[in-house]
Structures are given as structure tokens and as C-alpha cells.
Design a protein around this motif. Sequence first.
Motif, PDB file in Angstrom:
ATOM      1  N   ALA A 107       0.841  -1.204   0.000  1.00  0.00           N
ATOM      2  CA  ALA A 107       0.000   0.000   0.000  1.00  0.00           C
ATOM      3  C   ALA A 107       0.870   1.246   0.000  1.00  0.00           C
ATOM      4  O   ALA A 107       0.574   2.227  -0.686  1.00  0.00           O
ATOM      5  N   LEU A 108       1.963   1.220   0.747  1.00  0.00           N
ATOM      6  CA  LEU A 108       2.884   2.347   0.786  1.00  0.00           C
ATOM      7  C   LEU A 108       3.490   2.594  -0.594  1.00  0.00           C
ATOM      8  O   LEU A 108       3.519   3.731  -1.083  1.00  0.00           O
ATOM      9  N   LEU A 109       3.954   1.538  -1.237  1.00  0.00           N
ATOM     10  CA  LEU A 109       4.531   1.684  -2.581  1.00  0.00           C
ATOM     11  C   LEU A 109       3.497   2.191  -3.577  1.00  0.00           C
ATOM     12  O   LEU A 109       3.795   3.018  -4.434  1.00  0.00           O
ATOM     13  N   ALA A 146       0.905   4.046  -2.842  1.00  0.00           N
ATOM     14  CA  ALA A 146       0.603   5.443  -2.513  1.00  0.00           C
ATOM     15  C   ALA A 146       1.686   6.377  -3.017  1.00  0.00           C
ATOM     16  O   ALA A 146       1.397   7.466  -3.513  1.00  0.00           O
ATOM     17  N   ILE A 147       2.932   5.956  -2.896  1.00  0.00           N
ATOM     18  CA  ILE A 147       4.042   6.798  -3.349  1.00  0.00           C
ATOM     19  C   ILE A 147       4.096   6.826  -4.867  1.00  0.00           C
ATOM     20  O   ILE A 147       4.431   7.835  -5.473  1.00  0.00           O
ATOM     21  N   GLY A 148       3.756   5.712  -5.487  1.00  0.00           N
ATOM     22  CA  GLY A 148       3.784   5.632  -6.938  1.00  0.00           C
ATOM     23  C   GLY A 148       5.210   5.606  -7.460  1.00  0.00           C
ATOM     24  O   GLY A 148       6.107   5.077  -6.822  1.00  0.00           O
ATOM     25  N   ALA A 149       5.416   6.226  -8.572  1.00  0.00           N
ATOM     26  CA  ALA A 149       6.735   6.225  -9.204  1.00  0.00           C
ATOM     27  C   ALA A 149       7.600   7.378  -8.726  1.00  0.00           C
ATOM     28  O   ALA A 149       8.631   7.666  -9.308  1.00  0.00           O
ATOM     29  N   SER A 150       7.196   8.025  -7.657  1.00  0.00           N
ATOM     30  CA  SER A 150       7.930   9.170  -7.144  1.00  0.00           C
ATOM     31  C   SER A 150       9.331   8.773  -6.700  1.00  0.00           C
ATOM     32  O   SER A 150       9.552   7.704  -6.149  1.00  0.00           O
ATOM     33  N   ASP A 151      10.280   9.662  -6.942  1.00  0.00           N
ATOM     34  CA  ASP A 151      11.647   9.447  -6.483  1.00  0.00           C
ATOM     35  C   ASP A 151      11.895  10.140  -5.147  1.00  0.00           C
ATOM     36  O   ASP A 151      13.017  10.138  -4.650  1.00  0.00           O
ATOM     37  N   ALA A 152      10.866  10.726  -4.592  1.00  0.00           N
ATOM     38  CA  ALA A 152      11.016  11.458  -3.331  1.00  0.00           C
ATOM     39  C   ALA A 152      11.412  10.490  -2.211  1.00  0.00           C
ATOM     40  O   ALA A 152      10.852   9.408  -2.104  1.00  0.00           O
ATOM     41  N   PRO A 153      12.392  10.875  -1.391  1.00  0.00           N
ATOM     42  CA  PRO A 153      12.813   9.987  -0.307  1.00  0.00           C
ATOM     43  C   PRO A 153      11.772   9.867   0.807  1.00  0.00           C
ATOM     44  O   PRO A 153      11.797   8.919   1.563  1.00  0.00           O
ATOM     45  N   ARG A 154      10.867  10.829   0.895  1.00  0.00           N
ATOM     46  CA  ARG A 154       9.824  10.795   1.915  1.00  0.00           C
ATOM     47  C   ARG A 154       8.469  10.948   1.243  1.00  0.00           C
ATOM     48  O   ARG A 154       8.371  11.461   0.134  1.00  0.00           O
ATOM     49  N   MET A 155       7.450  10.555   1.963  1.00  0.00           N
ATOM     50  CA  MET A 155       6.105  10.724   1.421  1.00  0.00           C
ATOM     51  C   MET A 155       5.658  12.162   1.600  1.00  0.00           C
ATOM     52  O   MET A 155       5.846  12.745   2.658  1.00  0.00           O
ATOM     53  N   ASP A 156       5.082  12.717   0.560  1.00  0.00           N
ATOM     54  CA  ASP A 156       4.488  14.037   0.690  1.00  0.00           C
ATOM     55  C   ASP A 156       3.082  13.883   1.285  1.00  0.00           C
ATOM     56  O   ASP A 156       2.609  12.780   1.527  1.00  0.00           O
ATOM     57  N   ALA A 157       2.427  14.987   1.534  1.00  0.00           N
ATOM     58  CA  ALA A 157       1.113  14.960   2.184  1.00  0.00           C
ATOM     59  C   ALA A 157       0.091  14.176   1.369  1.00  0.00           C
ATOM     60  O   ALA A 157      -0.711  13.421   1.932  1.00  0.00           O
ATOM     61  N   TYR A 181      -2.050   6.682   1.104  1.00  0.00           N
ATOM     62  CA  TYR A 181      -1.678   5.494   1.876  1.00  0.00           C
ATOM     63  C   TYR A 181      -2.754   5.164   2.921  1.00  0.00           C
ATOM     64  O   TYR A 181      -3.191   4.023   3.034  1.00  0.00           O
ATOM     65  N   ARG A 182      -3.180   6.183   3.648  1.00  0.00           N
ATOM     66  CA  ARG A 182      -4.211   5.965   4.667  1.00  0.00           C
ATOM     67  C   ARG A 182      -5.483   5.412   4.030  1.00  0.00           C
ATOM     68  O   ARG A 182      -6.075   4.447   4.518  1.00  0.00           O
ATOM     69  N   ARG A 183      -5.901   6.007   2.933  1.00  0.00           N
ATOM     70  CA  ARG A 183      -7.135   5.559   2.281  1.00  0.00           C
ATOM     71  C   ARG A 183      -6.982   4.140   1.739  1.00  0.00           C
ATOM     72  O   ARG A 183      -7.880   3.304   1.892  1.00  0.00           O
ATOM     73  N   LEU A 184      -5.844   3.835   1.117  1.00  0.00           N
ATOM     74  CA  LEU A 184      -5.629   2.480   0.601  1.00  0.00           C
ATOM     75  C   LEU A 184      -5.680   1.455   1.724  1.00  0.00           C
ATOM     76  O   LEU A 184      -6.278   0.388   1.569  1.00  0.00           O
TER      77      LEU A 184
END
Length: 133
Positions: free
Chosen positions: A40-42, A44-55, A61-64
Motif C-alpha cells: 500500500a505504501l509503494l 501510494a508513493i507511486g513512481a515518485s523518487d522522493a525519499p519521503r512521502m508528501d502529504a 496510503y491511509r485511504r488504501l
Amino acid sequence: MDAADLRRHALAARQFGVAVGADGVSVTLTEPTRLQMQLALLEAIGASDAPRMDAAAKLRYRRLELLRAVTGWSGVRERHLAPEAPTDEPVPFDAGLVELLLDAQPEWEDAISSALVERAGKRAQALDTAAKN
């Protein structure tokens, strides 16, 4: 105990109920496994290269997690899903309606999310204690 019985027993150990609302509604949750949470975390983040999750990723993630964790309910009526519904009949559980319920009852979403986090914390603590013994 055969394999099917073991699976049912393991699944039942991860299920619990949460009372929401003021009119006897309860929701059955199935605590996600570690793998399910990571997936679910992956997602939620999708293909983003960001080291942290944005808002936005945190909200996804919470909804998933909630969409996957809500596995039953009792006492849900049409008005809980659509306040302007012409009738107020009971609504049997349908996984496809969970998102509609969460959108219509945001305070329930908060209560369900809090219960899931609390349960996961207790389970992690119990596993940690068991590993030390």
C-alpha cells in the motif's frame, strides 16, 4: 487442523470490530500484514523518487489501507452513504461501497484509522515481547 482451518484461524486473529457513529454502526477490520502495508505504501508513493512521502501520498496510503482493512459492517443504512437517499434501508456490506462510506462519514474514517493504528501498535508490541522470550 488442516490448511484451510489454519488460514481461517490466522485471518480471524487479525479481525476486530470498531463502533462508529452514534446509532449502533460497527465496522469489521482486518489488520493488514506487513507485506500488505508495504505494498500500500509503494502504491501510494507511486513512481515518485522522493525519499519521503508528501502529504498527498500520506493521504493515499491511509485511504488504501482503510479500503483494504474494512471487511465488513453492521448497522450501515442508506443515509450513511448518501444523506439525501429517498429511503433509509439497511445496506449489506459491499467492499465497493467502502470508499463511498468513508467519503460520506469522514469522522468515521478518522475513528477507523485510529483503531487500526492502535491495533497495529499493540500487535507489534506483542510480537516484540514474544521475540524476546
